[in-house]
Design a protein around this motif. Structure first.
Motif, PDB file in Angstrom:
ATOM      1  N   SER A 156      43.696  31.180  48.843  1.00 15.98           N
ATOM      2  CA  SER A 156      44.464  30.339  47.621  1.00 15.98           C
ATOM      3  C   SER A 156      43.450  29.940  46.465  1.00 15.98           C
ATOM      4  CB  SER A 156      45.260  29.213  48.158  1.00 15.98           C
ATOM      5  OG  SER A 156      44.430  28.149  48.869  1.00 15.98           O
ATOM      6  N   ASN A 157      42.300  30.049  46.707  1.00 17.16           N
ATOM      7  CA  ASN A 157      41.413  29.514  46.065  1.00 17.16           C
ATOM      8  C   ASN A 157      41.082  30.624  44.748  1.00 17.16           C
ATOM      9  OD1 ASN A 157      39.036  28.523  44.733  1.00 17.16           O
ATOM     10  ND2 ASN A 157      37.704  28.499  46.602  1.00 17.16           N
ATOM     11  N   VAL A 158      41.324  30.234  43.617  1.00 19.29           N
ATOM     12  CA  VAL A 158      41.172  31.156  42.649  1.00 19.29           C
ATOM     13  C   VAL A 158      39.783  31.000  41.749  1.00 19.29           C
ATOM     14  CG1 VAL A 158      42.186  32.161  40.494  1.00 19.29           C
ATOM     15  CG2 VAL A 158      43.628  31.051  42.103  1.00 19.29           C
ATOM     16  N   VAL A 159      39.040  31.787  42.405  1.00 18.78           N
ATOM     17  CA  VAL A 159      37.301  31.727  42.046  1.00 18.78           C
ATOM     18  C   VAL A 159      36.901  32.190  40.688  1.00 18.78           C
ATOM     19  CG1 VAL A 159      35.212  32.310  42.672  1.00 18.78           C
ATOM     20  CG2 VAL A 159      36.950  31.451  44.413  1.00 18.78           C
ATOM     21  N   LEU A 160      37.695  33.207  40.225  1.00 24.40           N
ATOM     22  CA  LEU A 160      37.652  33.776  38.702  1.00 24.40           C
ATOM     23  C   LEU A 160      39.139  33.689  38.241  1.00 24.40           C
ATOM     24  CD1 LEU A 160      35.157  36.619  39.636  1.00 24.40           C
ATOM     25  CD2 LEU A 160      34.358  34.265  38.762  1.00 24.40           C
ATOM     26  N   GLY A 208      29.359  26.732  42.489  1.00 26.49           N
ATOM     27  CA  GLY A 208      30.783  26.689  42.866  1.00 26.49           C
ATOM     28  C   GLY A 208      31.734  27.545  41.590  1.00 26.49           C
ATOM     29  N   SER A 209      30.930  27.751  40.381  1.00 23.74           N
ATOM     30  CA  SER A 209      31.847  28.001  39.468  1.00 23.74           C
ATOM     31  C   SER A 209      32.174  29.589  39.330  1.00 23.74           C
ATOM     32  CB  SER A 209      31.087  27.551  37.958  1.00 23.74           C
ATOM     33  OG  SER A 209      29.862  28.179  37.879  1.00 23.74           O
ATOM     34  N   GLY A 210      31.511  30.133  40.111  1.00 28.29           N
ATOM     35  CA  GLY A 210      31.961  31.755  40.312  1.00 28.29           C
ATOM     36  C   GLY A 210      30.923  32.823  39.939  1.00 28.29           C
ATOM     37  N   LYS A 211      29.645  32.355  39.567  1.00 27.76           N
ATOM     38  CA  LYS A 211      28.748  33.024  39.168  1.00 27.76           C
ATOM     39  C   LYS A 211      28.222  34.267  39.986  1.00 27.76           C
ATOM     40  CE  LYS A 211      25.843  29.605  38.663  1.00 27.76           C
ATOM     41  NZ  LYS A 211      26.514  28.692  39.336  1.00 27.76           N
ATOM     42  N   SER A 212      28.049  34.000  41.443  1.00 35.34           N
ATOM     43  CA  SER A 212      27.793  34.844  42.444  1.00 35.34           C
ATOM     44  C   SER A 212      28.919  35.799  42.416  1.00 35.34           C
ATOM     45  CB  SER A 212      27.313  34.354  43.512  1.00 35.34           C
ATOM     46  OG  SER A 212      26.143  33.469  43.233  1.00 35.34           O
ATOM     47  N   THR A 213      30.154  35.367  42.702  1.00 35.26           N
ATOM     48  CA  THR A 213      31.247  36.170  42.787  1.00 35.26           C
ATOM     49  C   THR A 213      31.363  37.125  41.549  1.00 35.26           C
ATOM     50  OG1 THR A 213      32.273  34.342  44.117  1.00 35.26           O
ATOM     51  CG2 THR A 213      33.752  36.186  43.107  1.00 35.26           C
ATOM     52  N   PHE A 214      31.359  36.683  40.489  1.00 36.19           N
ATOM     53  CA  PHE A 214      31.287  37.703  39.335  1.00 36.19           C
ATOM     54  C   PHE A 214      30.229  38.758  39.499  1.00 36.19           C
ATOM     55  CE2 PHE A 214      30.233  38.973  34.914  1.00 36.19           C
ATOM     56  CZ  PHE A 214      31.360  39.670  34.696  1.00 36.19           C
ATOM     57  N   LEU A 235      30.485  44.354  45.961  1.00 36.17           N
ATOM     58  CA  LEU A 235      30.369  43.282  47.001  1.00 36.17           C
ATOM     59  C   LEU A 235      31.770  42.643  47.506  1.00 36.17           C
ATOM     60  CD1 LEU A 235      26.878  42.317  46.824  1.00 36.17           C
ATOM     61  CD2 LEU A 235      27.502  43.970  48.440  1.00 36.17           C
ATOM     62  N   GLU A 236      32.589  42.513  46.170  1.00 32.74           N
ATOM     63  CA  GLU A 236      33.731  41.919  46.455  1.00 32.74           C
ATOM     64  C   GLU A 236      34.654  42.686  45.373  1.00 32.74           C
ATOM     65  OE1 GLU A 236      34.395  39.429  48.191  1.00 32.74           O
ATOM     66  OE2 GLU A 236      32.577  38.562  48.527  1.00 32.74           O
ATOM     67  N   SER A 237      36.051  42.961  45.763  1.00 31.49           N
ATOM     68  CA  SER A 237      36.851  43.669  45.016  1.00 31.49           C
ATOM     69  C   SER A 237      37.793  42.451  44.131  1.00 31.49           C
ATOM     70  CB  SER A 237      37.841  44.370  46.067  1.00 31.49           C
ATOM     71  OG  SER A 237      38.702  43.495  46.831  1.00 31.49           O
TER      72      SER A 237
END
Ligand code: ADP
Ligand code: MG
Length: 260
Positions: A23-27, A47-53, A60-62
């Protein structure tokens, strides 16, 4: 600067990218463009989503919404008419070969020498001959100032040296795009400069780079474009000198006052 070429022709294009973990909307809604030969620096609180982006760009993530392209290819998908088809693992692996990534932790293979680390992917993935891959590895080691460490094991190198090997290892695959996720954050302060210098030279050579960093001096001097992210959105972006000296948004000002 004269090194810029293909201006206006995007290397990376994100349109309304959404990424959730449960339920955590990271981007939340990321739209960004990185042009060929451009250095984009990405800053923002933890925690702002930089790595996820970055991880989304590199498969590495879809993503859960929006569209993400590297050059003219959708990341992870093929479009036919209005429909999207997931790429096969082999096709994903092909897309990933063109993207180099350097992480905060150097994650070299500890049981391999420096040169073995560098030739591993070119020989295994690209089928290069060992002699040719080794010759290229030596050129790259020279470029990052570590030609004399070819036969050393990672454990015998400083963190800064290991990170420069990690950069050489990524470059050995001849990427068209390099992603850096806080490459100097885990280093002792006196080792940071050498790594930033290698990254600066790479930028000057025309490499397209996305760099998540807390090094505001690097962002100002080497970055062409600065993006400030917070809580999964792009709060502010623009010329690094402009954003750093004259931030328009309160959230940017408050972040910069904490890190500058
Ligand atoms: P940053 O790099 O800006 O510090 P991250 O992209 O690492 O931020 O993380 C953004 C948010 O996503 C954080 O709340 C983090 O806890 C969460 N997150 C990251 N990766 C995962 C994951 N694999 N599973 C669940 N949550 C994750
Ligand atoms: Mg991160």
């Amino acid at each position: 600067m004269t090194r810029k070429h293909d201006r206006g022709n995007p290397m990376v294009r994100a349109e309304h990218v959404v990424k959730r973990f449960g339920s955590n909307v990271v981007l939340k809604d990321i739209s960004l463009t990185v042009n060929h030969g451009e250095v984009m620096c990405l800053i923002g609180p933890s925690g702002s989503g930089k790595s996820t982006f970055l991880r989304c760009i590199n498969h590495l993530e879809s993503i859960d919404g929006g569209r993400l392209w590297v050059e003219d290819e959708l990341v992870g998908y093929r479009q036919r008419g209005d429909k999207l088809y997931e790429l096969s693992p082999a096709e994903v692996s092909k897309q990933r070969q063109d993207i180099g990534m350097v992480f905060q932790r150097f994650n070299l293979f500890p049981h391999m020498t420096v040169v073995e680390n560098i030739i591993e992917a070119p020989t295994r993935v690209k089928g290069q001959k060992k002699a040719a891959a080794t010759a290229r590895a030596m050129e790259l080691l020279d470029r990052v100032g570590l030609a004399n460490k070819a036969k050393a094991y990672p454990g015998h190198l400083s963190g800064g040296q290991q990170q420069r090997v990690a950069i050489a290892r990524a470059l050995a695959m001849d990427p068209k795009l390099m992603l850096f996720d806080e490459p100097t954050s885990a280093l002792d302060p006196e080792l940071v400069g050498d790594v930033l210098e290698v990254m600066k030279q790479l930028a000057e050579s025309g490499m397209t780079m996305v760099v998540v960093t807390h090094e505001m001096g690097f962002a100002r001097d080497v970055g062409d474009h600065l993006v400030f992210m917070d809580q999964g959105v792009v709060v502010e972006e623009g010329d690094p000198r402009e954003v750093l000296t004259n931030p328009q948004r309160e959230r940017t000002r408050s972040f910069l006052s904490r890190v500058l």
